[in-house]
Motif scaffolding. Structure first.
Motif, mmCIF file in Angstrom:
data_model
loop_
_atom_site.group_PDB
_atom_site.id
_atom_site.type_symbol
_atom_site.label_atom_id
_atom_site.label_comp_id
_atom_site.label_asym_id
_atom_site.label_seq_id
_atom_site.Cartn_x
_atom_site.Cartn_y
_atom_site.Cartn_z
ATOM 1 N N ALA A 74 0.840 -1.200 0.000
ATOM 2 C CA ALA A 74 0.000 0.000 0.000
ATOM 3 C C ALA A 74 0.880 1.257 0.000
ATOM 4 O O ALA A 74 0.611 2.219 -0.725
ATOM 5 C CB ALA A 74 -0.928 -0.006 1.210
ATOM 6 N N ALA A 75 1.935 1.238 0.818
ATOM 7 C CA ALA A 75 2.833 2.400 0.880
ATOM 8 C C ALA A 75 3.497 2.631 -0.479
ATOM 9 O O ALA A 75 3.579 3.769 -0.957
ATOM 10 C CB ALA A 75 3.882 2.181 1.962
ATOM 11 N N GLN A 76 3.941 1.534 -1.104
ATOM 12 C CA GLN A 76 4.581 1.664 -2.423
ATOM 13 C C GLN A 76 3.609 2.219 -3.453
ATOM 14 O O GLN A 76 3.955 3.086 -4.249
ATOM 15 C CB GLN A 76 5.099 0.296 -2.893
ATOM 16 C CG GLN A 76 6.462 -0.011 -2.299
ATOM 17 C CD GLN A 76 6.799 -1.496 -2.326
ATOM 18 O OE1 GLN A 76 5.910 -2.347 -2.446
ATOM 19 N NE2 GLN A 76 8.062 -1.811 -2.208
ATOM 20 N N ARG A 77 2.360 1.718 -3.423
ATOM 21 C CA ARG A 77 1.349 2.178 -4.375
ATOM 22 C C ARG A 77 1.094 3.677 -4.205
ATOM 23 O O ARG A 77 0.981 4.421 -5.170
ATOM 24 C CB ARG A 77 0.051 1.388 -4.175
ATOM 25 C CG ARG A 77 -1.036 1.649 -5.197
ATOM 26 C CD ARG A 77 -0.737 0.986 -6.523
ATOM 27 N NE ARG A 77 -0.597 -0.441 -6.355
ATOM 28 C CZ ARG A 77 -1.621 -1.304 -6.337
ATOM 29 N NH1 ARG A 77 -2.845 -0.882 -6.521
ATOM 30 N NH2 ARG A 77 -1.409 -2.592 -6.173
ATOM 31 N N PRO A 101 0.782 9.253 2.218
ATOM 32 C CA PRO A 101 0.107 8.431 3.220
ATOM 33 C C PRO A 101 -0.044 9.188 4.544
ATOM 34 O O PRO A 101 0.883 9.869 4.983
ATOM 35 C CB PRO A 101 1.041 7.232 3.406
ATOM 36 C CG PRO A 101 2.368 7.652 2.894
ATOM 37 C CD PRO A 101 2.188 8.860 2.020
ATOM 38 N N GLU A 102 -1.227 9.089 5.126
ATOM 39 C CA GLU A 102 -1.413 9.534 6.504
ATOM 40 C C GLU A 102 -1.261 8.243 7.314
ATOM 41 O O GLU A 102 -2.133 7.372 7.284
ATOM 42 C CB GLU A 102 -2.806 10.141 6.675
ATOM 43 C CG GLU A 102 -3.093 10.608 8.085
ATOM 44 C CD GLU A 102 -4.519 10.291 8.513
ATOM 45 O OE1 GLU A 102 -5.112 9.307 8.040
ATOM 46 O OE2 GLU A 102 -5.022 11.031 9.350
ATOM 47 N N ILE A 103 -0.115 8.094 7.957
ATOM 48 C CA ILE A 103 0.237 6.820 8.582
ATOM 49 C C ILE A 103 -0.482 6.713 9.916
ATOM 50 O O ILE A 103 -0.175 7.433 10.871
ATOM 51 C CB ILE A 103 1.763 6.716 8.774
ATOM 52 C CG1 ILE A 103 2.486 6.902 7.428
ATOM 53 C CG2 ILE A 103 2.130 5.384 9.419
ATOM 54 C CD1 ILE A 103 3.999 7.016 7.545
ATOM 55 N N GLU A 104 -1.503 5.826 9.957
ATOM 56 C CA GLU A 104 -2.316 5.690 11.171
ATOM 57 C C GLU A 104 -1.732 4.606 12.059
ATOM 58 O O GLU A 104 -1.587 3.452 11.626
ATOM 59 C CB GLU A 104 -3.761 5.340 10.808
ATOM 60 C CG GLU A 104 -4.468 6.457 10.065
ATOM 61 C CD GLU A 104 -5.978 6.263 9.962
ATOM 62 O OE1 GLU A 104 -6.667 7.252 9.763
ATOM 63 O OE2 GLU A 104 -6.454 5.113 10.088
ATOM 64 N N ARG A 129 13.188 1.934 5.261
ATOM 65 C CA ARG A 129 13.280 1.169 4.012
ATOM 66 C C ARG A 129 12.832 1.995 2.805
ATOM 67 O O ARG A 129 12.659 1.466 1.700
ATOM 68 C CB ARG A 129 12.441 -0.112 4.128
ATOM 69 C CG ARG A 129 13.092 -1.138 5.066
ATOM 70 C CD ARG A 129 12.359 -2.466 5.080
ATOM 71 N NE ARG A 129 11.088 -2.386 5.796
ATOM 72 C CZ ARG A 129 9.907 -2.719 5.285
ATOM 73 N NH1 ARG A 129 9.816 -3.149 4.044
ATOM 74 N NH2 ARG A 129 8.817 -2.625 6.013
ATOM 75 N N GLY A 130 12.624 3.295 3.012
ATOM 76 C CA GLY A 130 12.333 4.188 1.879
ATOM 77 C C GLY A 130 10.963 3.994 1.257
ATOM 78 O O GLY A 130 10.737 4.348 0.102
ATOM 79 N N LEU A 131 10.008 3.466 2.023
ATOM 80 C CA LEU A 131 8.684 3.201 1.444
ATOM 81 C C LEU A 131 7.785 4.440 1.426
ATOM 82 O O LEU A 131 6.741 4.440 0.781
ATOM 83 C CB LEU A 131 7.983 2.082 2.234
ATOM 84 C CG LEU A 131 8.607 0.692 2.112
ATOM 85 C CD1 LEU A 131 7.886 -0.307 3.001
ATOM 86 C CD2 LEU A 131 8.563 0.224 0.663
ATOM 87 N N VAL A 132 8.206 5.468 2.165
ATOM 88 C CA VAL A 132 7.353 6.649 2.294
ATOM 89 C C VAL A 132 8.149 7.887 1.866
ATOM 90 O O VAL A 132 9.269 8.095 2.324
ATOM 91 C CB VAL A 132 6.881 6.808 3.760
ATOM 92 C CG1 VAL A 132 6.073 8.077 3.940
ATOM 93 C CG2 VAL A 132 6.076 5.588 4.200
ATOM 94 N N ALA A 133 7.538 8.688 0.989
ATOM 95 C CA ALA A 133 8.208 9.917 0.536
ATOM 96 C C ALA A 133 8.269 10.924 1.684
ATOM 97 O O ALA A 133 7.369 10.959 2.529
ATOM 98 C CB ALA A 133 7.449 10.518 -0.647
#
Ligand code: ZN
Length: 277
Positions: free
Chosen positions: A132-135, A143-146, A162-166
Motif C-alpha cells: 500500500a505504501a509503495q502504491r 500516506p497519513e500513517i495511522e 526502508r524508503g517506502l514513504v516519501a
C-alpha cells in the motif's frame, strides 16, 4: 511552533443517524459537510463513504470519486481518502482497499499493524502495508500513517528506514479505540517520544478524549483530528449538529493558545503536497 493542521473525519463508518442525526450519508452530504468544515478552518478532510440509501458503510470507487470531485470543485481543501476497507469480502480485498489511491487524492490513510477493533479484528498484514505504501508513493499520494499502538509506530518507522514513504512523513496517532492504545497524555507522550525528531504528527482521541487530546497536541506542536468518525458529542450528552462545531472549537482554542492555524496552501507546503492545480 508549526502552524496547526486541522483534520476532520466527517463520517467514518461506525456512527449511525440513530446515534446522531447529522451523520452524512450521500456523497453530496459528505462533501457539503467537508466544505462547512473548510469554511470553519479545517485543512484536511478524511473521507469514508456510505451507501447513499441506507447509510451502511460502503467502499465503492464511484462514491469516493463523487465526494472528491465535489470538494475540489468548491475548495482547495486537502482530501484524504480512507483505505481501511473494513467490510470488504471480495476475491482480493487488499487490492480493493487501494482503489481510492488511483483516484489521485492528496492523501490516503495507511493503517499500519493489526489490532482488535471495536469487537472485530482489523487486519493489516505487513506485506499489504508495504504494498500500500509503495502504491501511494508511485501515485504521488501522501500516506497519513495511522498507528493505534506503539508496535505499529515501530513498524512505520522501520518502513521509513526502508524508503517506502516519501518525505516528509505524516503520522496520525489514533488513541482510544477499543482495544488500541489508550487516549491519555502519558500515552500521547510515549508515542511522540518514539517518533524520530521533526516528523509531523497529528492525534485523534475517541469519544470524550477528543477535546483533551487535541488540546494537548496543540500545546505540544502536533496537529489535530476531530469529527464524527471519532466523536459525535460536543459535550456530555449533547450531539454536535455538524462536524464544523468541532472545527470551530479547535480554531477558538488555537487562538487562546496562540497557535496559528495553517491555510490549505500552508498545509500542502508542510506536507510536501503540490499546490492544487
Ligand atoms: Zn477513517
Amino acid at each position: 511552533m508549526q502552524k496547526l493542521i486541522i483534520n476532520v473525519a466527517v463520517c467514518g463508518s461506525a456512527p449511525t443517524r440513530e446515534m446522531n442525526p447529522a451523520i452524512p450519508h450521500t456523497p453530496r452530504e459528505i462533501a457539503e459537510e467537508a466544505l462547512r468544515c473548510w469554511r470553519a478552518g479545517a485543512t484536511v478532510v478524511h473521507v469514508h463513504v456510505r451507501e447513499p440509501e441506507t447509510g451502511e458503510p460502503a467502499f465503492r470507487k464511484e462514491l469516493f470519486a463523487e465526494v472528491l470531485e465535489r470538494i475540489r470543485a468548491e475548495s482547495d481543501m486537502l482530501v484524504n481518502l480512507t483505505t481501511s476497507g473494513f467490510n470488504l469480502q471480495g476475491d482480493d480485498p487488499g487490492e480493493e482497499r487501494l482503489a481510492p489511491v488511483s483516484l489521485g487524492p492528496d492523501l490516503c490513510s495507511l493503517d499500519v499493524g493489526s489490532l482488535n477493533f471495536r469487537g472485530r479484528v482489523f487486519i493489516n498484514p505487513t506485506d499489504w502495508v508495504d504494498k500500500a505504501a509503495q502504491r501511494m508513493r508511485q501515485n504521488g499520494v501522501k500516506p497519513e500513517i495511522e498507528v493505534f499502538d506503539l508496535g505499529h509506530l515501530r513498524q512505520a518507522v522501520d518502513m521509513l528506514g526502508r524508503g517506502l514513504v516519501a518525505d516528509p512523513p505524516y503520522f496520525q496517532f489514533c488513541l482510544g479505540v477499543p482495544w488500541g492504545a489508550p487516549a491519555d497524555l502519558p500515552t500521547l507522550m510515549a508515542f511522540k517520544e518514539r517518533l524520530p525528531e521533526g516528523i509531523l504528527w497529528s492525534v485523534l482521541g475517541v469519544g470524550a478524549a477528543q477535546l483533551p487530546l487535541t488540546t494537548h497536541a496543540m500545546l505540544l506542536g502536533g496537529h489535530v483530528r476531530v469529527g464524527f468518525e471519532d466523536n459525535i458529542y460536543l459535550s456530555k450528552g449533547v450531539p454536535a449538529d455538524s462536524n464544523a462545531r468541532f472545527v470551530e472549537r479547535v480554531v477558538d482554542l488555537a487562538k487562546i493558545l496562540q497557535r496559528e492555524v495553517a491555510t490549505c496552501d500552508e498545509a500542502r507546503e508542510m506536507l510536501g503536497i503540490p499546490p492544487k492545480a
